[in-house]
Design an enzyme around this catalytic site. Structure first.
Site, PDB file in Angstrom:
ATOM      1  N   THR A 272      34.670  62.797  -8.220  1.00  0.00           N
ATOM      2  CA  THR A 272      34.310  62.860  -9.755  1.00  0.00           C
ATOM      3  C   THR A 272      32.735  62.476  -9.932  1.00  0.00           C
ATOM      4  OG1 THR A 272      36.502  62.201 -10.422  1.00  0.00           O
ATOM      5  CG2 THR A 272      34.739  61.576 -11.754  1.00  0.00           C
TER       6      THR A 272
ATOM      7  N   HIS B 166      46.297  66.844  -6.783  1.00  0.00           N
ATOM      8  CA  HIS B 166      45.759  65.443  -6.573  1.00  0.00           C
ATOM      9  C   HIS B 166      46.871  64.555  -6.773  1.00  0.00           C
ATOM     10  CE1 HIS B 166      43.709  61.982  -6.544  1.00  0.00           C
ATOM     11  NE2 HIS B 166      42.703  62.170  -7.551  1.00  0.00           N
TER      12      HIS B 166
ATOM     13  N   ASN C  94      45.343  58.441  -4.933  1.00  0.00           N
ATOM     14  CA  ASN C  94      44.582  57.389  -5.809  1.00  0.00           C
ATOM     15  C   ASN C  94      45.311  56.910  -7.001  1.00  0.00           C
ATOM     16  OD1 ASN C  94      43.009  58.016  -3.671  1.00  0.00           O
ATOM     17  ND2 ASN C  94      41.535  59.238  -4.615  1.00  0.00           N
TER      18      ASN C  94
ATOM     19  N   TYR D 128      46.956  58.250  -9.584  1.00  0.00           N
ATOM     20  CA  TYR D 128      47.153  59.208 -10.994  1.00  0.00           C
ATOM     21  C   TYR D 128      48.434  59.739 -10.988  1.00  0.00           C
ATOM     22  CZ  TYR D 128      42.111  58.274 -10.701  1.00  0.00           C
ATOM     23  OH  TYR D 128      40.713  57.661 -10.582  1.00  0.00           O
TER      24      TYR D 128
ATOM     25  N   ASN E  41      43.478  51.738  -8.483  1.00  0.00           N
ATOM     26  CA  ASN E  41      44.284  51.969  -9.729  1.00  0.00           C
ATOM     27  C   ASN E  41      45.715  51.147  -9.562  1.00  0.00           C
ATOM     28  OD1 ASN E  41      42.377  53.346 -11.147  1.00  0.00           O
ATOM     29  ND2 ASN E  41      42.989  55.348 -10.012  1.00  0.00           N
TER      30      ASN E  41
HETATM   31  C1  PHB Z   1      36.913  57.849  -9.952  1.00  0.00           C
HETATM   32  O1  PHB Z   1      36.611  58.425 -10.877  1.00  0.00           O
HETATM   33  O2  PHB Z   1      36.515  56.764  -9.812  1.00  0.00           O
HETATM   34  C2  PHB Z   1      37.891  58.387  -9.142  1.00  0.00           C
HETATM   35  C3  PHB Z   1      38.438  59.758  -9.552  1.00  0.00           C
HETATM   36  C4  PHB Z   1      39.318  60.314  -8.942  1.00  0.00           C
HETATM   37  C5  PHB Z   1      39.960  59.822  -7.830  1.00  0.00           C
HETATM   38  C6  PHB Z   1      39.515  58.566  -7.199  1.00  0.00           C
HETATM   39  C7  PHB Z   1      38.621  57.608  -7.879  1.00  0.00           C
HETATM   40  O3  PHB Z   1      40.687  60.262  -6.975  1.00  0.00           O
END
Ligand code: PHB
Length: 355
Positions: free
Chosen positions: A25, A172, A175, A177, A232
């Site tokens: 990102t 994705h 992490n 999401y 997260n």
């Molecule tokens: C972030 O923006 O910090 C971020 C975004 C996507 C990810 C991990 C971190 O998978």
């Protein structure tokens, strides 16, 4: 001997090496539309065997960060075309990462409505908004009859990605999401067919993968998971069993690759999960990610633990990473202050060896 510099076949694509640019990102897409500057950034990195883009939200509902690109409108498709053309002109290959943030978002992005999630469980921590950090709010649990719409958002975004000229997509599911929120029993307390048993918790990922495969073909689809990453505020009581079953499910569908983040966000190895056990159950290409350097990347490929290796921060700071590895040249240091948002500084101005 097979190493980072050995070519590899990914579906119809002949990748010139096994070095992957990991998704990162960078928050440089105002109004969600990719720019010429983004095209230049990816073009500079086109000597990777494969680029996986930063996460691109699949819908307005999927947004969770400022100035991240989308892949669901005509304007976004047009913006991404400049990126894919730049990479293809430089003889590179590029997959688009399809992203729905779920609860890792804020009402500011949704006209004041709550972000959606499998269950109404608030994440510890704060959201990045255009007005700075704000506490996460309790998300709204998706109704069962909204799930087909979520699946369709992924299908639509995959179709948009192909229209934009991408070589394929990465889902994705890492992490913390949305897809990861469904997988884990810490965030998924549903009592319908999308919650409870592992089989039920992997159902959304299965339906999304099947829909995307039906839309663009299995050889153009990869999935990213992060079994030990607690980022997260994500957690699970039985990650080994969960991700073993995810790998078997993805083998049955026959996708092209499984991309495994092996470390925590801080870069730590957590031996609670045996990554080899997961990978053994997957019969496509495996991409390993997390703290690799050249030597460890070559070793992982030579002893069969991975087919390709993805590099994040080293790629951010070294547009010519394969050439630097080849020459055993020193690497540029990454500047943390310019990771998220801003202009060309810390983005397209990292020098190559030739500069
Ligand atoms: C972030 O923006 O910090 C971020 C975004 C996507 C990810 C991990 C971190 O998978």
């Amino acid at each position: 001997m097979t190493d980072l510099f050995s070519p590899v076949q990914l579906g119809n694509l002949e990748l010139s090496n096994r070095i992957v640019m990991a998704p990162m990102t960078r928050n440089r897409a105002p109004q969600g539309i990719p720019t010429e500057l983004m095209a230049e950034y990816y073009r500079q990195r086109a000597s990777a065997g494969l680029i996986v883009t930063e996460g691109a939200q699949i819908s307005e509902q999927g947004i969770g960060y400022p100035a991240t690109p989308g892949i669901h409108t005509d304007e976004q498709i047009e913006g991404w075309k400049t990126v894919t053309e730049a990479v293809h002109d430089a003889r590179g290959h590029i997959f688009c990462q399809l992203w729905h943030c779920g609860r890792i978002s804020h009402p500011d992005y949704h006209g004041g409505s709550k972000p959606v999630a499998p269950s109404a469980i608030v994440a510890a921590g704060q959201a990045f908004t255009y007005e700075g950090l704000k506490d996460f709010v309790e998300p709204r649990a998706l109704d069962a009859d909204e799930i087909p719409g979520i699946v369709d958002q992924y299908r639509h975004a995959a179709a948009c990605a192909m229209q934009a000229g991408f070589d394929g997509v990465e889902l994705h599911s890492a992490n913390g999401y949305l897809l990861d929120q469904f997988l884990r029993d810490g965030t998924n307390r549903r009592t319908d067919v999308y919650g409870g048993s592992i089989e039920n918790r992997i159902r959304l990922l299965k339906e999304v993968t099947e829909a995307v495969v039906a839309e663009i073909g299995a050889d153009k689809v990869g999935v990213r998971i992060s079994p030990v990453n607690a980022f997260n505020d994500i957690h699970d009581s039985e990650p080994q069993a969960l991700f073993n079953q995810v790998a078997e499910m993805l083998t049955d569908i026959g996708i092209a690759f499984l991309h495994v983040v092996e470390v925590t966000m801080a870069g730590d190895v957590d031996r609670a999960v045996d990554m080899s056990d997961i990978r053994r159950r997957f019969n496509g290409l495996s991409i390993a990610n997390g703290g690799y350097d050249k030597a460890r990347g070559n070793a992982a490929i030579a002893d069969g633990r991975a087919d390709l290796v993805a590099y994040g921060i080293p790629y951010l700071a070294n547009p010519d990473l394969p050439e630097r590895f080849k020459q055993d040249a020193a690497l540029n240091e990454a500047d943390q202050a310019t990771f998220y948002g801003g202009d060309e500084h810390g983005y397209t101005d990292y020098p190559t060896l030739g500069d």
